[in-house]
Design a protein around this motif. Structure first.
Motif, PDB file in Angstrom:
ATOM      1  N   PHE A 232       0.858  -1.188   0.000  1.00  0.00           N
ATOM      2  CA  PHE A 232       0.000   0.000   0.000  1.00  0.00           C
ATOM      3  C   PHE A 232       0.892   1.235   0.000  1.00  0.00           C
ATOM      4  CE2 PHE A 232      -4.504   0.834   1.810  1.00  0.00           C
ATOM      5  CZ  PHE A 232      -4.736   1.732   0.783  1.00  0.00           C
ATOM      6  N   THR A 233       1.313   1.676  -1.187  1.00  0.00           N
ATOM      7  CA  THR A 233       2.245   2.798  -1.304  1.00  0.00           C
ATOM      8  C   THR A 233       1.655   3.860  -2.214  1.00  0.00           C
ATOM      9  OG1 THR A 233       3.391   1.836  -3.212  1.00  0.00           O
ATOM     10  CG2 THR A 233       4.183   1.202  -1.021  1.00  0.00           C
ATOM     11  N   SER A 234       2.323   4.994  -2.246  1.00  0.00           N
ATOM     12  CA  SER A 234       1.858   6.093  -3.111  1.00  0.00           C
ATOM     13  C   SER A 234       1.967   5.727  -4.586  1.00  0.00           C
ATOM     14  CB  SER A 234       2.672   7.357  -2.820  1.00  0.00           C
ATOM     15  OG  SER A 234       4.063   7.099  -2.995  1.00  0.00           O
ATOM     16  N   ASN A 235       2.911   4.848  -4.927  1.00  0.00           N
ATOM     17  CA  ASN A 235       3.060   4.433  -6.324  1.00  0.00           C
ATOM     18  C   ASN A 235       1.947   3.456  -6.745  1.00  0.00           C
ATOM     19  OD1 ASN A 235       5.385   5.940  -6.741  1.00  0.00           O
ATOM     20  ND2 ASN A 235       6.736   4.293  -6.032  1.00  0.00           N
ATOM     21  N   SER A 236       1.595   2.547  -5.827  1.00  0.00           N
ATOM     22  CA  SER A 236       0.594   1.542  -6.181  1.00  0.00           C
ATOM     23  C   SER A 236      -0.839   2.019  -5.968  1.00  0.00           C
ATOM     24  CB  SER A 236       0.820   0.272  -5.345  1.00  0.00           C
ATOM     25  OG  SER A 236       0.579   0.521  -3.966  1.00  0.00           O
ATOM     26  N   PHE A 237      -1.008   3.089  -5.185  1.00  0.00           N
ATOM     27  CA  PHE A 237      -2.353   3.509  -4.810  1.00  0.00           C
ATOM     28  C   PHE A 237      -3.243   3.869  -6.011  1.00  0.00           C
ATOM     29  CE2 PHE A 237      -5.446   6.508  -2.857  1.00  0.00           C
ATOM     30  CZ  PHE A 237      -6.044   5.589  -2.011  1.00  0.00           C
ATOM     31  N   PRO A 238      -2.738   4.580  -7.048  1.00  0.00           N
ATOM     32  CA  PRO A 238      -3.620   4.883  -8.187  1.00  0.00           C
ATOM     33  C   PRO A 238      -4.204   3.632  -8.847  1.00  0.00           C
ATOM     34  CG  PRO A 238      -1.648   6.241  -8.277  1.00  0.00           C
ATOM     35  CD  PRO A 238      -1.417   5.235  -7.190  1.00  0.00           C
ATOM     36  N   SER A 239      -3.425   2.560  -8.900  1.00  0.00           N
ATOM     37  CA  SER A 239      -3.912   1.319  -9.522  1.00  0.00           C
ATOM     38  C   SER A 239      -4.748   0.487  -8.573  1.00  0.00           C
ATOM     39  CB  SER A 239      -2.727   0.479 -10.016  1.00  0.00           C
ATOM     40  OG  SER A 239      -1.977   1.171 -10.977  1.00  0.00           O
ATOM     41  N   MET A 240      -4.430   0.556  -7.286  1.00  0.00           N
ATOM     42  CA  MET A 240      -5.052  -0.341  -6.321  1.00  0.00           C
ATOM     43  C   MET A 240      -6.118   0.317  -5.462  1.00  0.00           C
ATOM     44  SD  MET A 240      -3.511  -3.058  -7.098  1.00  0.00           S
ATOM     45  CE  MET A 240      -4.097  -4.123  -5.793  1.00  0.00           C
ATOM     46  N   ARG A 241      -6.309   1.593  -5.588  1.00  0.00           N
ATOM     47  CA  ARG A 241      -7.278   2.295  -4.747  1.00  0.00           C
ATOM     48  C   ARG A 241      -8.689   1.724  -4.949  1.00  0.00           C
ATOM     49  NH1 ARG A 241      -8.313   8.865  -4.699  1.00  0.00           N
ATOM     50  NH2 ARG A 241      -9.428   8.931  -2.687  1.00  0.00           N
ATOM     51  N   GLY A 242      -9.365   1.511  -3.852  1.00  0.00           N
ATOM     52  CA  GLY A 242     -10.723   0.977  -3.917  1.00  0.00           C
ATOM     53  C   GLY A 242     -10.808  -0.534  -3.967  1.00  0.00           C
ATOM     54  N   SER A 243      -9.653  -1.209  -3.898  1.00  0.00           N
ATOM     55  CA  SER A 243      -9.668  -2.676  -3.939  1.00  0.00           C
ATOM     56  C   SER A 243     -10.485  -3.226  -2.763  1.00  0.00           C
ATOM     57  CB  SER A 243      -8.245  -3.226  -3.880  1.00  0.00           C
ATOM     58  OG  SER A 243      -7.514  -2.846  -5.025  1.00  0.00           O
ATOM     59  N   LEU A 244     -11.227  -4.280  -3.066  1.00  0.00           N
ATOM     60  CA  LEU A 244     -12.029  -4.965  -2.049  1.00  0.00           C
ATOM     61  C   LEU A 244     -11.495  -6.373  -1.880  1.00  0.00           C
ATOM     62  CD1 LEU A 244     -15.755  -4.082  -2.874  1.00  0.00           C
ATOM     63  CD2 LEU A 244     -14.612  -3.647  -0.714  1.00  0.00           C
ATOM     64  N   GLY A 245     -11.657  -6.927  -0.686  1.00  0.00           N
ATOM     65  CA  GLY A 245     -11.211  -8.306  -0.516  1.00  0.00           C
ATOM     66  C   GLY A 245     -11.544  -8.849   0.857  1.00  0.00           C
ATOM     67  N   PHE A 246     -11.297 -10.135   0.994  1.00  0.00           N
ATOM     68  CA  PHE A 246     -11.557 -10.828   2.249  1.00  0.00           C
ATOM     69  C   PHE A 246     -10.254 -10.975   3.030  1.00  0.00           C
ATOM     70  CE2 PHE A 246     -14.990 -12.132  -0.540  1.00  0.00           C
ATOM     71  CZ  PHE A 246     -16.097 -11.923   0.276  1.00  0.00           C
ATOM     72  N   ALA A 247     -10.324 -10.610   4.278  1.00  0.00           N
ATOM     73  CA  ALA A 247      -9.138 -10.672   5.138  1.00  0.00           C
ATOM     74  C   ALA A 247      -9.465 -11.463   6.398  1.00  0.00           C
ATOM     75  CB  ALA A 247      -8.680  -9.267   5.511  1.00  0.00           C
ATOM     76  N   VAL A 248      -8.418 -12.082   6.940  1.00  0.00           N
ATOM     77  CA  VAL A 248      -8.555 -12.746   8.232  1.00  0.00           C
ATOM     78  C   VAL A 248      -8.865 -11.678   9.286  1.00  0.00           C
ATOM     79  CG1 VAL A 248      -7.359 -14.145   9.954  1.00  0.00           C
ATOM     80  CG2 VAL A 248      -6.948 -14.520   7.515  1.00  0.00           C
ATOM     81  N   ARG A 249      -9.722 -12.027  10.210  1.00  0.00           N
ATOM     82  CA  ARG A 249     -10.083 -11.051  11.237  1.00  0.00           C
ATOM     83  C   ARG A 249      -8.852 -10.557  12.001  1.00  0.00           C
ATOM     84  NH1 ARG A 249     -14.367 -13.190  15.219  1.00  0.00           N
ATOM     85  NH2 ARG A 249     -12.988 -14.993  15.142  1.00  0.00           N
ATOM     86  N   LYS A 250      -8.821  -9.271  12.233  1.00  0.00           N
ATOM     87  CA  LYS A 250      -7.697  -8.663  12.943  1.00  0.00           C
ATOM     88  C   LYS A 250      -7.953  -8.738  14.446  1.00  0.00           C
ATOM     89  CE  LYS A 250      -7.149  -4.216  12.656  1.00  0.00           C
ATOM     90  NZ  LYS A 250      -6.802  -2.886  12.129  1.00  0.00           N
ATOM     91  N   ILE A 251      -7.036  -9.445  15.156  1.00  0.00           N
ATOM     92  CA  ILE A 251      -7.140  -9.576  16.610  1.00  0.00           C
ATOM     93  C   ILE A 251      -5.801  -9.162  17.214  1.00  0.00           C
ATOM     94  CG2 ILE A 251      -7.561 -11.155  18.525  1.00  0.00           C
ATOM     95  CD1 ILE A 251      -9.118 -12.935  16.593  1.00  0.00           C
ATOM     96  N   ASN A 252      -5.833  -8.171  18.033  1.00  0.00           N
ATOM     97  CA  ASN A 252      -4.600  -7.685  18.676  1.00  0.00           C
ATOM     98  C   ASN A 252      -4.225  -8.587  19.858  1.00  0.00           C
ATOM     99  OD1 ASN A 252      -4.381  -5.444  16.951  1.00  0.00           O
ATOM    100  ND2 ASN A 252      -5.800  -4.258  18.219  1.00  0.00           N
ATOM    101  N   ILE A 253      -2.953  -8.950  19.887  1.00  0.00           N
ATOM    102  CA  ILE A 253      -2.434  -9.824  20.957  1.00  0.00           C
ATOM    103  C   ILE A 253      -1.712  -8.952  21.981  1.00  0.00           C
ATOM    104  CG2 ILE A 253      -0.913 -11.765  21.478  1.00  0.00           C
ATOM    105  CD1 ILE A 253      -1.354 -12.695  18.593  1.00  0.00           C
ATOM    106  N   GLU A 254      -2.183  -9.033  23.175  1.00  0.00           N
ATOM    107  CA  GLU A 254      -1.649  -8.194  24.241  1.00  0.00           C
ATOM    108  C   GLU A 254      -0.168  -8.491  24.504  1.00  0.00           C
ATOM    109  OE1 GLU A 254      -2.603  -7.204  28.968  1.00  0.00           O
ATOM    110  OE2 GLU A 254      -3.927  -8.521  27.798  1.00  0.00           O
ATOM    111  N   GLY A 255       0.631  -7.453  24.499  1.00  0.00           N
ATOM    112  CA  GLY A 255       2.045  -7.569  24.815  1.00  0.00           C
ATOM    113  C   GLY A 255       2.947  -7.835  23.631  1.00  0.00           C
ATOM    114  N   PHE A 256       2.374  -8.088  22.467  1.00  0.00           N
ATOM    115  CA  PHE A 256       3.204  -8.466  21.323  1.00  0.00           C
ATOM    116  C   PHE A 256       4.029  -7.287  20.820  1.00  0.00           C
ATOM    117  CE2 PHE A 256       3.501  -9.342  16.614  1.00  0.00           C
ATOM    118  CZ  PHE A 256       4.558 -10.232  16.733  1.00  0.00           C
TER     119      PHE A 256
END
Length: 836
Positions: free
Chosen positions: A307-331
């Protein structure tokens, strides 16, 4: 049988000899990148580097070791979280309380060759001391890895014969669900069976039926894309092109990019592995390819360094499925300080110095990431690694008898197969609140977040969660999206349209284009009388018999009803002429009544003349019964009235014709014929002729009367309400009887046309009958061939024409004499020999 008995002792001796054979490593030992000794050991295999440099294979000297470069930040974090989880377990007083857990983590460099080498290294262990004996037990109890499906397949197949459990935090290929091929494989992530279906469902949800497909040419991409295409076909989605490439195939990558550029699909489903997607994004950015809506998968959709300024014009608005984000305490704190102080090879002083030296040289480039933590919160696979480590720990906790006593039995031998069986039974909850258990395929329930690549107000990039997919719910509830929060390709607020053919509006149907996918079609308007009231109808529906399609062909409406009415122009004209005929007949009647004592009126039986005028009035009025909506009574009235009134009229004319002939015969010497056809006989003849028609009409009405009928044969788009004759024979009997009297009258009048008289009425009767017959002879073909209300109009026209013919031919000459030539209205003139 004897051969089998002799073979058993031999096999036993060979096995005993193998166990007593000293062990030695073939070639240089494969050292782990990170390691720590413990009572139990968990192996790790990750692609911490992504590029591999092969040595020269000249076969003149021993090849150098493979060298790796380009840090794979994602897998490096997975290794870190594995070490962090093990340290947390070692600190725990309830889980494996008196057992220390060690680890050995190997780097595969993102190469299949190195994956095989790392697998053998983790199975063999480190260097053997002199005198060590080989046994059939591997030096570890479980292996975590790999992060990619193809490498995991290699790892699982290699470790399978040894029954060593392999737990992957991110390998999602459906092929790994096959327990026959991978009996000891587990994963803390859902299979791509669910993700591929979710991709098809989200494409279907947004109405995209024309998509491009790009996949990695490996197990992950090939299996995932195959499932997606299967489900997409079932959901009516067409794939314009399906291309694939592998990370080392630069030519194929160029072909993929060219296919994207020349394609017409505006939506691209990218079932691409982590490394391949980086290469594809680079090419899209270099060639400035924008405007495509990318739909991605969990392997790359939340990769921060993509996700960079160079790739953003081509990739902006991309949709997709991601693994749920869970924060691990202390990591985060562990990544910042503890890891570099304790686990990093260059800081370790204990253990094998040569191993530490080699591991340190291989991991020096990792020091550049010591102070970089921006990606830590976005590491969505971290919780999966955490779950995997704890799953192994809970299995060992059960196997070592820790549940029934305060301390674990360190000396209890554990076979890998026991760990596999224990993993199938684990069911616990980790600190983040998630429950950990494995299904019959070794996987977990699919839970995905739907993320969208967006740019915040301050210019920073973020992965915006815009929905979720939960495979444990019903099909209708699995996919939930907040469309209002989505930024589409190119930063647009409006959803892009990606179809091969635009939707067919109601009133049309889809017709497939020959040789093209089913999503490519033409919109054909429905035929007359057919409708389609839905978008993208495959077939048009036929309207019911009394209905017809409207102009838009999207609704069936009642057919227009047609009959000759009093309000339309044709009806008004015919009514006018009918009333005009009645009025004219009435004037003639008044004129004749006022001049009833004159010779011209008294000649040829004035009583028959008045009866004839009365019948003509009825004939004119009878035509009015044919106008208006047919009913049961009007249908019977119009035909019977027509038959009786016209017979009455012709009977009077016939009577007058006979009177002319009899009058001439009476002038002959010795003739006494008039006494046989006097006034009484004339009245009776008219009555008799009319009575016959009345009998015909009564029989007709009694047996099969006329009735109103909806005629739908002439016109498909409207209904003609007409009078069905009931009995065709009855109608033609009535008409035939009229014709018979008319022909008889014509013949008699024609015979009497040259009788000597200054005012020979037979001539005028001849003309009137000639017109009458001509009209009705013409009427027959016109009546048969005229459709709808024109049939009725033709019949009325014939009635009016014949009535006017009789009125003018018989009474016009007399009116002319009465009004314009009164001097000729004398008995002497009527009986004279001179012609006028």
């Amino acid at each position: 049988m004897l051969f089998f008995l002799h073979t058993l002792p031999l096999l036993y001796q060979l096995n005993t000899k193998a166990k007593n054979t000293p062990c030695q490593t073939m070639g240089d030992p494969k050292y782990p990148l990170f390691s720590k000794d413990g009572d139990v050991t968990i192996g790790g295999v990750f692609a911490i580097h992504r590029k591999e440099t092969l040595p020269s294979f000249e076969f003149a000297q021993k090849p150098l070791l493979l060298s790796c470069s380009s840090v794979n930040l994602r897998d490096f974090r997975l290794a870190q979280i594995m070490i962090f989880a093990i340290e947390e377990i070692n600190k725990s007083k309830t889980l494996l309380p008196n057992i220390s857990v060690g680890y050995r983590i190997y780097d595969t460099c993102g190469s299949r060759l190195s994956t095989m080498s790392a697998t053998m290294g983790v199975l063999n262990g480190q260097e053997f001391r002199p005198g060590d004996r080989c046994n059939d037990q591997p030096p570890l109890h479980a292996i975590l890895g790999e992060s990619e499906s193809s490498a995991t397949v290699i790892l699982s197949r290699t470790t399978g014969p040894f029954k060593v459990p392999v737990i992957s935090p991110s390998a999602t290929c459906e092929c790994l669900s096959n327990r026959k091929d991978h009996p000891s494989f587990f994963r803390t992530i859902a299979s791509d069976y669910h993700q591929s279906r979710a991709l098809a469902y989200i494409v279907k949800h947004f109405g995209w039926t024309w998509v491009g497909a790009v996949s990695s040419d490996n197990d992950y991409g090939n299996n995932g894309m195959a499932i997606f295409q299967k489900i997409a076909q079932e959901e009516g989605i067409c794939v314009e092109y399906s291309v694939k490439f592998y990370r080392t195939e630069s030519d194929k990558l160029k072909k993929v990019v060219n296919e994207i550029k020349k394609g017409t699909a505006k939506v691209i489903v990218a079932f691409v592995s982590f490394v391949e997607m980086g290469l594809l994004i680079d090419q899209l950015s270099i060639q400035n390819i924008t405007g495509f809506q990318l739909i991605g998968v969990e392997s790359w959709i939340t990769t921060k360094n993509y996700f960079t300024s160079n790739s953003f014009p081509s990739m902006r608005g991309s949709l997709g499925f991601a693994v749920r984000k869970i924060n691990i305490e202390g990591f985060i704190d562990y990544v910042i300080k503890s890891f570099w102080d304790t686990a990093f090879p260059c800081t370790q002083t204990e253990g094998n110095s040569s191993q530490n030296s080699i591991s340190c040289s291989r991991s020096e480039d990792l020091l550049e990431l010591r102070n970089y933590t921006e990606d830590v919160l976005e590491q969505r696979y971290a919780s999966n690694v955490f779950k995997a480590v704890y799953a192994v720990a809970h299995s060992l906790h059960s196997l070592l008898g820790c549940e029934n006593q305060e301390l674990c039995d360190k000396n209890k031998p554990i076979h890998p197969q026991q760990v596999v069986e224990a993993l199938q039974k684990v069911n616990f909850t980790i600190q983040m609140g998630d429950q950990v258990w494995f299904d019959s395929t070794g996987g977990t329930v699919a839970h995905y977040e739907v993320v969208n690549w967006q740019q915040d107000f301050d210019g920073s990039f973020l992965f915006k969660t815009v929905g979720y997919y939960d495979a444990s719910l019903t099909p209708q509830q699995r996919l939930v999206l907040n469309t209002k929060n989505i930024i589409w390709a190119g930063g647009q607020q409006k959803k892009p349209n990606s179809v091969c053919s635009e939707s067919c509006r109601p009133g049309t149907r889809k017709a497939a284009q020959k040789g093209r996918p089913v999503c490519c079609y033409d919109c054909i308007p429905c035929a007359e009388g057919e409708i389609s009231n839905e978008t993208d109808s495959i077939n048009c529906k036929q309207c019911l018999e009394e209905y017809w399609s409207n102009a838009e062909k999207n609704k069936c409406v009642l057919k227009a009803v047609e009959f000759l009415s009093f309000t339309e122009i044709m009806g008004i004209i015919l009514v006018f002429f009918a009333l005009f005929g009645v009025g004219l007949t009435t004037l003639v009647t008044i004129l004749f009544y006022r001049k009833k004592d004159t010779p011209i009126v008294k000649a040829n039986n004035s009583e028959l003349s008045f009866l004839l005028l009365f019948s003509l009035s009825l004939c004119f009025l009878c035509s009015l019964t044919f106008i208006g909506r047919p009913t049961e009574w009007s249908c019977m009235l119009r035909h019977t009235a027509f038959g009786i009134t016209f017979v009455l009229c012709i009977s009077c004319v016939l009577g007058k014709t006979i009177v002319v002939l009899m009058a001439f015969k009476a002038t002959l010497p010795g003739s006494n014929v008039m006494k046989w056809f006097g006034p009484v006989q004339q009245r009776l003849s008219v009555l008799a002729f009319t009575l016959i028609q009345i009998i015909i009409c009564v029989v007709w009405i009694t047996i099969s009367p006329p009735f109103p009928y909806k005629n739908m044969k002439y016109y498909k788009e409207k209904i003609i309400i007409e009078c069905n004759l009931g009995s065709t024979l009855g109608f033609w009997a009535v008409l035939g009887y009229i014709s018979l009297l008319a022909v008889l009258c014509f013949v008699l009048a024609f015979l009497a046309r040259k009788l000597p008289d200054n005012f020979n009425e037979a001539k005028f009767i001849t003309f009137s009958m000639l017109i009458f017959c001509a009209v009705w002879i013409t009427f027959i073909p016109a009546y048969v061939s005229s459709p709808g209300k024109l049939t009725v109009a033709v019949e009325i026209f014939a009635m009016l024409s014949s009535s006017f013919g009789l009125l003018f031919c018989i009474f016009a000459p007399k009116c002319y004499i009465i009004l314009l030539k009164p001097e000729q209205n004398t008995k002497q003139h009527m009986m004279g020999k001179k012609s006028y």
